[in-house]
Design a protein around this motif. Structure first.
Motif, PDB file in Angstrom:
ATOM      1  N   THR A   1      36.160 -69.662 -10.685  1.00  0.00           N
ATOM      2  CA  THR A   1      35.415 -70.347  -9.625  1.00  0.00           C
ATOM      3  C   THR A   1      33.930 -70.013  -9.652  1.00  0.00           C
ATOM      4  O   THR A   1      33.127 -70.728  -9.074  1.00  0.00           O
ATOM      5  N   GLY A   2      33.569 -68.936 -10.344  1.00  0.00           N
ATOM      6  CA  GLY A   2      32.164 -68.560 -10.456  1.00  0.00           C
ATOM      7  C   GLY A   2      31.402 -69.357 -11.504  1.00  0.00           C
ATOM      8  O   GLY A   2      30.205 -69.190 -11.653  1.00  0.00           O
ATOM      9  N   GLY A   3      32.092 -70.207 -12.232  1.00  0.00           N
ATOM     10  CA  GLY A   3      31.435 -71.008 -13.264  1.00  0.00           C
ATOM     11  C   GLY A   3      31.990 -70.697 -14.638  1.00  0.00           C
ATOM     12  O   GLY A   3      32.978 -69.982 -14.799  1.00  0.00           O
ATOM     13  N   GLU A   4      31.319 -71.216 -15.638  1.00  0.00           N
ATOM     14  CA  GLU A   4      31.747 -71.077 -17.029  1.00  0.00           C
ATOM     15  C   GLU A   4      31.733 -69.612 -17.467  1.00  0.00           C
ATOM     16  O   GLU A   4      30.831 -68.860 -17.128  1.00  0.00           O
ATOM     17  N   ILE A   5      32.747 -69.228 -18.234  1.00  0.00           N
ATOM     18  CA  ILE A   5      32.890 -67.854 -18.720  1.00  0.00           C
ATOM     19  C   ILE A   5      33.529 -67.912 -20.103  1.00  0.00           C
ATOM     20  O   ILE A   5      34.274 -68.851 -20.405  1.00  0.00           O
ATOM     21  N   SER A   6      33.246 -66.935 -20.925  1.00  0.00           N
ATOM     22  CA  SER A   6      33.898 -66.906 -22.236  1.00  0.00           C
ATOM     23  C   SER A   6      35.362 -66.513 -22.041  1.00  0.00           C
ATOM     24  O   SER A   6      35.702 -65.772 -21.111  1.00  0.00           O
ATOM     25  N   GLN A   7      36.204 -66.999 -22.922  1.00  0.00           N
ATOM     26  CA  GLN A   7      37.623 -66.683 -22.808  1.00  0.00           C
ATOM     27  C   GLN A   7      37.864 -65.184 -22.967  1.00  0.00           C
ATOM     28  O   GLN A   7      38.707 -64.617 -22.281  1.00  0.00           O
ATOM     29  N   SER A   8      37.091 -64.516 -23.808  1.00  0.00           N
ATOM     30  CA  SER A   8      37.267 -63.065 -23.968  1.00  0.00           C
ATOM     31  C   SER A   8      36.848 -62.318 -22.698  1.00  0.00           C
ATOM     32  O   SER A   8      37.502 -61.350 -22.304  1.00  0.00           O
ATOM     33  N   ASP A   9      35.792 -62.767 -22.018  1.00  0.00           N
ATOM     34  CA  ASP A   9      35.397 -62.150 -20.751  1.00  0.00           C
ATOM     35  C   ASP A   9      36.447 -62.418 -19.674  1.00  0.00           C
ATOM     36  O   ASP A   9      36.716 -61.564 -18.825  1.00  0.00           O
TER      37      ASP A   9
END
Length: 152
Positions: free
Chosen positions: A48-56
């Motif tokens: 919900t905070g926005g785009e993120i890397s899958q590893s993160d």
């Protein structure tokens, strides 16, 4: 038939089984009520905070990395999230909620709040606070525990 645990005679090993039993039943009933597993909801809420890397994302949730990959693939197939490659580094997969995903997460969160209120209905406010405090202490303690090897 209702299972009863006698807390007053609870030995250390009984507490382990009580916690495991409670976790299993809460997860099952929550999923039946909300239409989403607690693990999937945790994963979706992190987005919900926005785009993120899958590893993160994998690091941010308390879910096995292989399970995160399966969840992400299934949620993408359901249209709740979108995976793209990072423009600067093609090795990085970025994950974000779709508009449908955002509205589903809002509905899931509302259902979670309702479920938790019903679950805690027989607890007083002080009992709720004491439970949260005790669980936080257990969580802190487990984080500090050394991981014993099988040879110890």
């Amino acid at each position: 038939m209702k299972e009863v645990f006698i807390i007053s005679r609870c030995h250390t090993e009984d507490l382990l089984y009580l916690l495991m039993h409670l976790n299993k039943h809460i997860a099952t009933r929550f999923e039946r009520c909300a239409g989403v597993s607690p693990n999937r909801l945790e994963l979706l809420c992190k987005l919900t905070g926005g785009e993120i890397s899958q590893s993160d994302l994998q690091k941010a949730v308390s879910i096995d990395p292989a399970a995160v990959t399966r969840h992400v693939q299934q949620l993408e197939a359901e249209g709740l999230l979108l995976r793209t490659r990072c423009e600067n580094d093609n090795r990085i997969t970025l994950v974000q909620l779709t508009e449908v995903g955002k509205s589903k997460v809002a509905a899931f969160k509302a259902e979670k709040d309702r479920f938790m209120e019903e679950l805690q209905a027989d607890l007083t406010e002080s009992e709720r606070l004491a439970l949260v405090h005790a669980l936080q202490k257990l969580n802190s303690q487990i984080q500090q525990m050394k991981h014993p090897s099988k040879t110890d």
